[in-house]
Design an enzyme around this catalytic site. Sequence first.
Site, PDB file in Angstrom:
ATOM      1  N   GLU A  77       5.347  20.258   7.855  1.00  8.82           N
ATOM      2  CA  GLU A  77       6.413  19.489   8.341  1.00  8.82           C
ATOM      3  C   GLU A  77       7.349  20.591   8.407  1.00  8.82           C
ATOM      4  OE1 GLU A  77       9.621  17.530  10.050  1.00  8.82           O
ATOM      5  OE2 GLU A  77       7.494  16.870  10.046  1.00  8.82           O
ATOM      6  N   ILE A  83       3.248  20.405  -7.709  1.00 12.00           N
ATOM      7  CA  ILE A  83       2.627  20.743  -6.609  1.00 12.00           C
ATOM      8  C   ILE A  83       3.519  20.410  -5.141  1.00 12.00           C
ATOM      9  CG2 ILE A  83       0.496  20.999  -5.135  1.00 12.00           C
ATOM     10  CD1 ILE A  83       0.174  22.222  -7.809  1.00 12.00           C
ATOM     11  N   GLY A 141       1.247  19.302   0.745  1.00  4.68           N
ATOM     12  CA  GLY A 141       0.566  20.139   2.171  1.00  4.68           C
ATOM     13  C   GLY A 141       1.599  19.402   3.086  1.00  4.68           C
ATOM     14  N   VAL A 142       1.759  18.222   3.369  1.00  7.88           N
ATOM     15  CA  VAL A 142       2.353  17.477   4.512  1.00  7.88           C
ATOM     16  C   VAL A 142       3.892  18.247   4.720  1.00  7.88           C
ATOM     17  CG1 VAL A 142       0.895  15.482   4.565  1.00  7.88           C
ATOM     18  CG2 VAL A 142       3.136  15.386   3.137  1.00  7.88           C
ATOM     19  N   HIS A 160       5.093  14.161  -7.539  1.00 10.90           N
ATOM     20  CA  HIS A 160       3.853  14.962  -7.123  1.00 10.90           C
ATOM     21  C   HIS A 160       3.951  16.110  -7.926  1.00 10.90           C
ATOM     22  CE1 HIS A 160       1.284  16.807  -4.006  1.00 10.90           C
ATOM     23  NE2 HIS A 160       1.060  15.652  -3.554  1.00 10.90           N
TER      24      HIS A 160
END
Length: 148
Positions: free
Chosen positions: A62, A54, A57-58, A48
């Site tokens: 979390e 980057i 977002g998850v 990623h």
Amino acid sequence: MMDVVQIQKILPHRYPFLLVDRVVEVEHGKAIEAYKNISISEPVFEGHFPGHPIYPGVMIIEGMAQAGGVLAFESMSGAEQDATENKVVYFMSIDKCKFRHPVRPGDKLVYKLNVLKHKGAIWVLDGKAYVDDKLVAEAELKAMIVDK
């Protein structure tokens, strides 16, 4: 202030999924500030994205939730706190989630959460994540403390 060893006594998460490096401040029943240093050595950067890393977002959400779990456990009374080793925090919902800026290796990701509502085992938190005082993500998180 709470270091990663103290955090591991509260949260069940471990590498590579422990996403809080340090707790800076806790206001019992009200708020928490914590952070994670984002390193290029994070396993998630292998995919990623290669050549353009980057932080997902998850993972930001979390991390916010884990900080919220620390807040919930630290806000318990003495007798309740003794029983935390048999408890775990479950996510119930994520609302009003927005990602505002990308998070990259080298960033210090600061989580700031405030309690919107707390009734029994249910916690509703307003979570915000910052890099260099710039808002990068926000969400309203609902969680419940349950027996393992």
